[in-house]
Write an enzyme that holds these catalytic residues in place. Structure first.
Site, PDB file in Angstrom:
ATOM      1  N   LYS A 112       0.824  -1.213   0.000  1.00  0.00           N
ATOM      2  CA  LYS A 112       0.000   0.000   0.000  1.00  0.00           C
ATOM      3  C   LYS A 112       0.857   1.261   0.000  1.00  0.00           C
ATOM      4  O   LYS A 112       0.430   2.300  -0.499  1.00  0.00           O
ATOM      5  CB  LYS A 112      -0.907   0.024   1.222  1.00  0.00           C
TER       6      LYS A 112
HETATM    7  C1  LIG Z   1      -0.799  -7.695   2.205  1.00  0.00           C
HETATM    8  C2  LIG Z   1      -1.930  -7.640   1.220  1.00  0.00           C
HETATM    9  N1  LIG Z   1      -1.909  -8.483   0.195  1.00  0.00           N
HETATM   10  C3  LIG Z   1      -2.906  -8.491  -0.703  1.00  0.00           C
HETATM   11  C4  LIG Z   1      -3.980  -7.637  -0.593  1.00  0.00           C
HETATM   12  C5  LIG Z   1      -5.036  -7.666  -1.653  1.00  0.00           C
HETATM   13  O1  LIG Z   1      -4.879  -6.581  -2.538  1.00  0.00           O
HETATM   14  P1  LIG Z   1      -6.132  -5.981  -3.302  1.00  0.00           P
HETATM   15  O2  LIG Z   1      -7.106  -5.581  -2.271  1.00  0.00           O
HETATM   16  O3  LIG Z   1      -5.600  -4.839  -4.062  1.00  0.00           O
HETATM   17  O4  LIG Z   1      -6.657  -7.077  -4.156  1.00  0.00           O
HETATM   18  C6  LIG Z   1      -4.038  -6.733   0.462  1.00  0.00           C
HETATM   19  C7  LIG Z   1      -5.145  -5.774   0.669  1.00  0.00           C
HETATM   20  O5  LIG Z   1      -5.615  -5.132  -0.145  1.00  0.00           O
HETATM   21  C8  LIG Z   1      -2.966  -6.719   1.380  1.00  0.00           C
HETATM   22  O6  LIG Z   1      -2.953  -5.837   2.371  1.00  0.00           O
HETATM   23  N1  LIG Z   2      -6.459  -5.158   2.050  1.00  0.00           N
HETATM   24  C1  LIG Z   2      -6.816  -3.802   2.213  1.00  0.00           C
HETATM   25  C2  LIG Z   2      -8.279  -3.605   2.034  1.00  0.00           C
HETATM   26  C3  LIG Z   2      -8.578  -2.334   1.342  1.00  0.00           C
HETATM   27  O1  LIG Z   2      -8.067  -2.380   0.055  1.00  0.00           O
HETATM   28  P1  LIG Z   2      -7.819  -1.104  -0.839  1.00  0.00           P
HETATM   29  O2  LIG Z   2      -6.672  -1.495  -1.709  1.00  0.00           O
HETATM   30  O3  LIG Z   2      -9.062  -0.856  -1.574  1.00  0.00           O
HETATM   31  O4  LIG Z   2      -7.474   0.063   0.023  1.00  0.00           O
HETATM   32  C4  LIG Z   2      -6.288  -3.321   3.548  1.00  0.00           C
HETATM   33  O5  LIG Z   2      -5.319  -3.903   3.996  1.00  0.00           O
HETATM   34  O6  LIG Z   2      -6.790  -2.411   4.147  1.00  0.00           O
END
Ligand SMILES: Cc1ncc(COP(=O)(O)O)c(C=O)c1O
Ligand SMILES: N[C@@H](CCOP(=O)(O)O)C(=O)O
Length: 468
Positions: A112
């Site tokens: 993120k």
């Molecule tokens: C460590 C981790 N891996 C994978 C994901 C999944 O990614 P996305 O939500 O973009 O599919 C998340 C949360 O979004 C995450 O925090």
């Molecule tokens: N896995 C995410 C959930 C939110 O996903 P986002 O990519 O739409 O912000 C988290 O860890 O908060």
């Protein structure tokens, strides 16, 4: 570049407008009016650039007239300066056909940071230029929250309220949010799941008066700027593997579908990507969809990979919009059906298009634990549970033609020490800058799973000091 809502009923905006709006007024998600495609020669010209420069060049067509390339370059440099690896997104080879791209070298140890460190800079720049302020509301299953707080803390033009599902994140993840001592940060622990929190965020946007009064915007991947900022690392990985002169496949652990949507966008821009392989935990709505066109939401179940404990994957709407040939009426109808019934009747032709490109694999907790152990035993690589799911999905994928598989390592193993230790006997430790985490004082407010209660908490928080 102009942006339109997937549901067709909101006012189009430029990049700055989209950044500050977050979600379209009709409940849809903003999409660029066209995809800025690149020729093979243009991709080649990006090889060997430092990451910040590459990010600025890849993103600029989406940013358009809002920010000049020179200014964007400066924002990208600042965003990635604090990463603790010189390559920012290093690649690690696991075997002859499998690589990992590590996306967790930012301040909060998850992918993120790749987007949110830049969003912090973008907000600051655009708000200063426009002399405006915003209230950010976000939902987190653990990682978005801390990355957004870290990127926005102490910024005078921003107040940020983050909703997390109480008891459903790892302790490290929770503490990364709640030990931050900054007056513009508000943590709300909701008695519910991530889907409840995300639904509540969308509910806050749907309340027009609240949205206007608070000047709401979003940091979740419903905000297009998040997706745009996640595209460059796919480009960096593919170029490192020989693209555009060689196809690659990506394996992505998936929850809200934002990360893999960015890979899809890179492909749509002309990057030669043969397959998008998604991994999920027992919250397997996406893999069920790919296997049998079964887009049916069940209750969210806790797992060893809590950040992916999601059943309503917001960014699926963006893919759906593309799969139905950008028809906003069809998209809006399908989203409405899904909201009403918990089931989305995706047209067969659209499903077939999706399955031509995407493959999926869902892992139970036992399988996730076994995957962490097997990856460590066979390659020496210590993966967190989310990354292990992506790697396992990449290992299991049957590709039509040989192509290197690049699995996305989305979090540092120290964010999930219990799961990693249980699988391997090794307890990963936090880097020195987070050493204080387990002893710092926590600040959070508990709330029922109720929109009106959360609204009044946020109003009170924003009213508490009148920086806005
Ligand atoms: C460590 C981790 N891996 C994978 C994901 C999944 O990614 P996305 O939500 O973009 O599919 C998340 C949360 O979004 C995450 O925090
Ligand atoms: N896995 C995410 C959930 C939110 O996903 P986002 O990519 O739409 O912000 C988290 O860890 O908060």
């Amino acid at each position: 570049m102009r942006y339109f809502s997937t549901r067709g009923q909101a006012e189009p905006r430029d990049f700055g407008g989209v950044l500050l709006a977050g979600l379209a007024e009709d409940g849809g998600l903003f999409m660029p009016e066209s995809w800025p495609e690149r020729s093979a020669a243009e991709w080649r010209a990006l090889r060997d650039l430092p990451y910040a420069e590459l990010a600025a060049q890849v993103m600029h067509p989406f940013v358009g007239e809002t920010i000049s390339l020179d200014v964007l370059r400066g924002l990208c440099e600042r965003a990635y300066a604090g990463f603790n690896h010189p390559a920012r997104v290093p690649m690690v080879q696991l075997d002859s056909g499998l690589w990992v791209q590590e996306l967790f070298h930012g301040p909060t140890l998850a992918f993120k940071d790749m987007a949110l460190q830049l969003l912090g800079q973008l907000f600051e720049h655009v708000l200063t230029e426009r002399n405006e302020t915003v209230t950010i509301v976000g939902a987190t299953s653990g990682d978005t929250g801390s990355a957004a707080i870290e990127a926005c803390r102490d910024r005078s033009r921003i107040k940020i309220a983050i909703l997390h599902p109480e008891g459903r994140t790892s302790e490290v993840q929770r503490r990364q949010m709640t030990t931050v001592d900054a007056s513009n940060v508000f943590n709300i622990a909701v008695d519910g799941t991530f889907d409840d929190c995300q639904d509540m965020v969308k509910g806050l946007f749907a309340d027009t008066a609240f949205r206007g009064d608070m000047k709401l915007t979003a940091v979740n991947s419903i905000n297009w700027a998040r997706i745009a900022a996640q595209i460059p690392y796919y480009v960096a990985a593919a170029l490192a593997m020989g693209a555009p002169d060689r196809e690659v496949a990506f394996a992505v652990p998936t929850g809200n579908f934002g990360n893999v949507l960015a890979a899809w966008a890179a492909r749509r821009m002309g990057l030669p990507v043969s397959k998008l392989i998604i991994g999920s935990n027992r919250n397997d709505i996406l893999t069920r969809f790919l296997a049998a066109n079964d887009m049916t939401a069940k209750g969210v179940a806790p797992s060893l990979s809590p950040s992916m404990d999601i059943q309503v994957s917001s960014n699926f709407e963006r893919l759906l919009f593309e799969l139905v040939d950008r028809d906003p009426t069809v998209t809006a109808q399908l989203m409405q059906d899904f909201r009403k019934t918990g089931h989305m009747p995706v047209p067969d032709a659209a499903w077939k298009k999706a399955t031509a490109l995407f493959q999926g694999l869902a892992l139970s907790d036992a399988e996730t634990s076994a995957a962490i152990r097997q990856i460590h035993d066979t390659t020496g690589y210590l993966a967190d549970p989310h990354s292990a799911i992506g790697i396992a999905a990449g290992q299991a994928a049957k590709l039509p033609a040989p192509a290197p598989v690049i699995a996305m390592a989305t979090a540092h193993p120290a964010k999930f020490p219990d799961a990693v230790e249980a699988a391997t006997g090794i307890r990963p430790s936090l880097p020195p800058h987070l050493a204080h985490l387990m002893t710092g004082e926590e600040r959070l407010t508990r709330a029922p799973n109720d929109l009106a209660s959360v609204e009044s908490l946020i109003r009170a928080f924003v009213g508490r000091n009148d920086q806005l």
